[in-house]
Scaffold this motif. Structure first.
Motif, mmCIF file in Angstrom:
data_model
loop_
_atom_site.group_PDB
_atom_site.id
_atom_site.type_symbol
_atom_site.label_atom_id
_atom_site.label_comp_id
_atom_site.label_asym_id
_atom_site.label_seq_id
_atom_site.Cartn_x
_atom_site.Cartn_y
_atom_site.Cartn_z
ATOM 1 N N THR B 43 0.812 -1.218 0.000
ATOM 2 C CA THR B 43 0.000 0.000 0.000
ATOM 3 C C THR B 43 0.844 1.266 0.000
ATOM 4 O O THR B 43 0.354 2.324 -0.386
ATOM 5 N N ASP B 44 2.114 1.151 0.403
ATOM 6 C CA ASP B 44 2.991 2.325 0.334
ATOM 7 C C ASP B 44 3.059 2.872 -1.086
ATOM 8 O O ASP B 44 3.349 4.057 -1.293
ATOM 9 N N GLN B 45 2.812 1.992 -2.054
ATOM 10 C CA GLN B 45 2.790 2.414 -3.458
ATOM 11 C C GLN B 45 1.820 3.563 -3.648
ATOM 12 O O GLN B 45 2.106 4.525 -4.355
ATOM 13 N N PHE B 46 0.667 3.445 -3.009
ATOM 14 C CA PHE B 46 -0.388 4.427 -3.264
ATOM 15 C C PHE B 46 -0.239 5.696 -2.434
ATOM 16 O O PHE B 46 -1.083 6.584 -2.502
ATOM 17 N N TYR B 47 0.848 5.763 -1.659
ATOM 18 C CA TYR B 47 1.180 7.009 -0.969
ATOM 19 C C TYR B 47 2.532 7.523 -1.439
ATOM 20 O O TYR B 47 3.144 8.354 -0.790
ATOM 21 N N PHE B 48 2.973 7.023 -2.563
ATOM 22 C CA PHE B 48 4.234 7.414 -3.190
ATOM 23 C C PHE B 48 5.449 7.191 -2.311
ATOM 24 O O PHE B 48 6.509 7.770 -2.537
ATOM 25 N N ARG B 49 5.291 6.336 -1.282
ATOM 26 C CA ARG B 49 6.435 6.137 -0.392
ATOM 27 C C ARG B 49 7.358 5.051 -0.907
ATOM 28 O O ARG B 49 8.533 5.043 -0.628
ATOM 29 N N ASP B 50 6.779 4.104 -1.617
ATOM 30 C CA ASP B 50 7.566 2.948 -2.060
ATOM 31 C C ASP B 50 6.966 2.462 -3.369
ATOM 32 O O ASP B 50 5.891 1.888 -3.386
ATOM 33 N N MET B 51 7.677 2.710 -4.442
ATOM 34 C CA MET B 51 7.108 2.402 -5.758
ATOM 35 C C MET B 51 7.454 0.995 -6.238
ATOM 36 O O MET B 51 7.487 0.728 -7.435
ATOM 37 N N ALA B 52 7.712 0.091 -5.297
ATOM 38 C CA ALA B 52 8.118 -1.264 -5.684
ATOM 39 C C ALA B 52 7.065 -1.979 -6.519
ATOM 40 O O ALA B 52 7.402 -2.699 -7.458
ATOM 41 N N LEU B 188 9.383 10.689 -7.524
ATOM 42 C CA LEU B 188 8.241 10.769 -6.611
ATOM 43 C C LEU B 188 8.605 10.279 -5.221
ATOM 44 O O LEU B 188 8.209 10.861 -4.218
ATOM 45 N N GLU B 189 9.344 9.175 -5.200
ATOM 46 C CA GLU B 189 9.723 8.605 -3.898
ATOM 47 C C GLU B 189 10.533 9.603 -3.087
ATOM 48 O O GLU B 189 10.301 9.794 -1.896
ATOM 49 N N ARG B 190 11.504 10.211 -3.746
ATOM 50 C CA ARG B 190 12.352 11.154 -3.010
ATOM 51 C C ARG B 190 11.542 12.338 -2.536
ATOM 52 O O ARG B 190 11.713 12.833 -1.433
ATOM 53 N N ARG B 191 10.584 12.752 -3.364
ATOM 54 C CA ARG B 191 9.752 13.893 -2.969
ATOM 55 C C ARG B 191 8.903 13.576 -1.761
ATOM 56 O O ARG B 191 8.652 14.416 -0.933
ATOM 57 N N PHE B 192 8.416 12.343 -1.680
ATOM 58 C CA PHE B 192 7.581 11.976 -0.544
ATOM 59 C C PHE B 192 8.395 11.348 0.568
ATOM 60 O O PHE B 192 7.860 10.683 1.443
ATOM 61 N N ALA B 193 9.703 11.550 0.521
ATOM 62 C CA ALA B 193 10.598 11.115 1.581
ATOM 63 C C ALA B 193 10.340 9.672 1.949
ATOM 64 O O ALA B 193 10.095 9.327 3.097
ATOM 65 N N ALA B 194 10.437 8.809 0.947
ATOM 66 C CA ALA B 194 10.137 7.400 1.188
ATOM 67 C C ALA B 194 11.272 6.699 1.884
ATOM 68 O O ALA B 194 12.403 7.147 1.853
ATOM 69 N N SER B 195 11.012 5.571 2.441
ATOM 70 C CA SER B 195 12.069 4.738 2.990
ATOM 71 C C SER B 195 12.513 3.765 1.910
ATOM 72 O O SER B 195 12.567 2.561 2.108
#
Lengths: 231, 201, 180
Positions: B43-52, B188-195
């Motif tokens: 589900t992190d995909q849908f919050y731009f945190r983890d685009m795996a 996108l990931e970097r913008r949303f400060a993903a792990s």
């Protein structure tokens, strides 16, 4: 740009480059099937000479009686000719429609036409498209009629093997709505090219039986076996 | 050409079940390797945190697509014998929407829920129960909604046919789209400060 | 984060690089194309199991509904002796194997910090139900339609895939309490 930090992304970048290169290759190739047809003339000639690509009317008749469903029988004549009479289980496909038809390379295909010329040409067409299992009905509909539907009784001098074979053929002929006919007397050859005629000597030319629903087992069983391949 | 092997009779129906099992093992193995046994990662995909999810899915699509294209091009695989589902346009649009919502609501999709179940996630067990309930519900009403479910059946329809473009060009465009998408996903990931650093070795 | 950690044997390994995992998945899919002439799937196995269960409880009803009857007449002699059912069993084994190797097998509940376990279970059930319905309408789920259909450049598969992402992103804001 942080993207170019090679210590972290070089492998991914290499993969991306590989993908794009392969994509370009696909673009150049254009389509999954090569546009040109490549024929191995020697292989084809060997097949023709070895006559491994033929099916005799005798064999086909036995297949139909046995209810075999593992082949497709294609009638290459016109729709009118097809409606008048066709071999049970046959599908009517014109040569021009053969290319776009739903014939698949993993099917056994038996072709027939009035005498064999069109079926031979269609055979070549399909072989050129790399269909591995294509067969021609030897002698076409003409030989089918003479051998299966109206088998000719052997002459006086025939031995027991011939008589037994004829007895079987006579029985089988009934299955196809036909009947055996008396042995031909010496004289006018029954093999003369009377167009469409069967030419039994001594009697009037028997007409081909009207098309009846295929006496073979209903194809419902085969259709039901079509596997689900969905998800 | 004698592939797809099953379609050319190399082995029978019973053996194909063993093949199915082996294929499934590979499928489940790589899904779990990617971390798709975890609803949070999915589900992190849908919050731009983890685009795996996007990365794995499109890499898989590109890999299989290129592989099949080249194997068909050299004549080793008969592409016409590879089964493509018919396109039921509107049911697939509506179904896709429901599936997407179900994904973020439930946290899994049917395939990943099995992987999650196999690695001990209790919520996956509940999710699976829900899938059965949903299938039961729609199966029961199916005969009365066939007007919709059987609508817009366009048959076996591929993008090259729809776009009137050669298949090779479409393949190339898909590759470009995927690679471009991967680059964009990183942005996108970097913008949303993903792990995102967690998943790369 | 997770509820139950009494059987953690070692720290879980980091996940595989998504591109490598994707290549692995893609090769499995390609293998299926080449060997079987078909792609992957998951929801079909659920349907077969559901049909069999209904048939066991109410056979006349099951046979009377063409949707269930279709699944009951598939398979090699028995509706459960079907490609997808065996594939799904493989998925369970493969997933477990990978998890075991990585130390990621653990009885736990995946959820965000702001929701209770009960709440998570409720949403999991609802989400699963939506998935079941959507998968039947679309004739597949992400494994079948998106992955397989995508690789085969199926128009319906691509349309489906885009809608899945649209639905997920569209509903993400509403579900943020469950995950964030």
């Amino acid at each position: 740009m942080s993207l170019l930090r090679l210590d972290r992304l070089s492998r991914n970048q290499k993969l991306a480059l590989l993908a794009v290169a392969l994509g370009l290759g696909a673009l150049v190739l254009g389509g999954p099937r090569p546009g040109k047809i490549v024929l191995d003339e020697r292989e084809l000639a060997a097949i023709v000479e070895g006559e491994v690509d033929h099916v005799t009317p005798d064999e086909l008749a036995d297949w139909i009686v046995a209810g075999r469903q593992d082949y497709r029988l294609i009638d290459l004549r016109t729709a009118a000719e097809f409606a008048e009479y066709h071999i049970p289980q046959a599908e009517n496909v014109a040569i021009t429609a053969l290319v776009d038809s739903d014939l698949a390379r993993n099917e056994k295909i038996v072709l027939y036409s009035a005498e064999g010329i069109h079926s031979a040409q269609a055979w070549f067409l399909l072989k050129a498209k790399e269909f591995p299992a294509v067969y021609i009905l030897l002698g076409g509909l003409k030989q089918w009629t003479e051998q299966v539907v109206f088998p000719e009784a052997p002459g006086e001098s025939a031995g027991p093997v011939e008589r037994i074979a004829f007895a079987k053929a006579a029985e089988r002929a009934k299955f196809f709505g036909g009947a055996s006919r008396a042995a031909a007397v010496a004289g006018p050859s029954t093999a003369s090219a009377a167009p469409g005629g069967v030419g039994a000597s001594g009697a009037s030319a028997p007409t081909l039986p009207k098309v009846v629903p295929p006496p073979a087992p209903a194809p419902g069983g085969a259709a039901a076996k079509k596997k689900k391949e969905g998800c | 050409m004698n592939a797809p092997f099953f379609k050319f009779g190399l082995f029978g129906d019973e053996a194909s079940l063993i093949v199915a099992f082996v294929i499934g093992i590979g499928f489940g193995f790589f899904l779990e390797r990617a971390g798709f046994g975890s609803a949070k990662k999915l589900t992190d995909q849908f919050y731009f945190r983890d685009m795996a999810v996007f990365r794995v899915m499109f890499t898989a699509i590109v890999t299989a697509m290129l592989g099949l294209f080249y194997l068909a091009a050299v004549g080793w695989v008969d592409l016409s014998l590879v089964y493509i589902q018919p396109t039921y346009l509107w049911p697939q649009i509506v179904g896709g929407l429901l599936l997407g919502i179900g994904f973020i609501v439930g946290g899994y999709c049917p395939g990943t829920s099995l992987v999650a179940l196999a690695t001990g996630k209790l919520d996956a067990l509940v999710f699976v129960a829900g899938v059965f309930a949903g299938i039961f519900a729609i199966g029961e009403v199916w005969p009365s909604i066939t007007g919709f479910t059987e609508s817009s059946n366009l048959g076996r329809l591929t993008l090259p046919e729809v776009l009137h473009l050669p298949m090779g060009l479409v393949v190339f465009l898909v590759v470009l789209m995927a690679v471009g998408g991967f680059w964009g996903a990183g942005v996108l990931e970097r913008r949303f400060a993903a792990s995102a650093a967690k998943e790369e070795k | 984060m997770s509820s139950d950690s009494h059987d953690v044997r070692r720290a879980p390994a980091p996940y595989m690089n998504p591109y490598l995992a994707g290549i692995g998945l893609g090769l499995v899919l390609l293998g299926s194309f080449v060997v079987m002439g078909r792609g992957l799937g998951a929801s079909g196995a659920f349907s077969s199991a559901c049909a069999v269960a209904i048939d066991a409880v109410a056979p006349a009803h099951a046979q009377g509904n063409p949707f269930w009857r279709d699944y009951l007449t598939s398979g090699v002699g028995h509706p459960l002796k079907e490609f997808l059912v065996f594939e799904v069993l493989g998925v369970l084994v493969g997933g477990f194997l990978s998890g075991l190797l990585a130390g990621r097998v653990r009885r736990t509940v995946e959820k965000g910090p702001r929701i209770s376990i009960g709440g998570r279970f409720a949403w999991a059930f609802v989400g699963g139900a939506l998935m079941g319905i959507g998968a039947k309408l679309a004739r597949g789920c992400t494994s079948g339609q998106a992955l397989t259909g995508g690789a085969l450049l199926s128009a319906g598969g691509w349309a489906f895939m885009m809608m899945v992402f649209a639905g997920g992103y569209g509903a993400a804001w509403m579900m943020r309490r469950q995950w964030l």
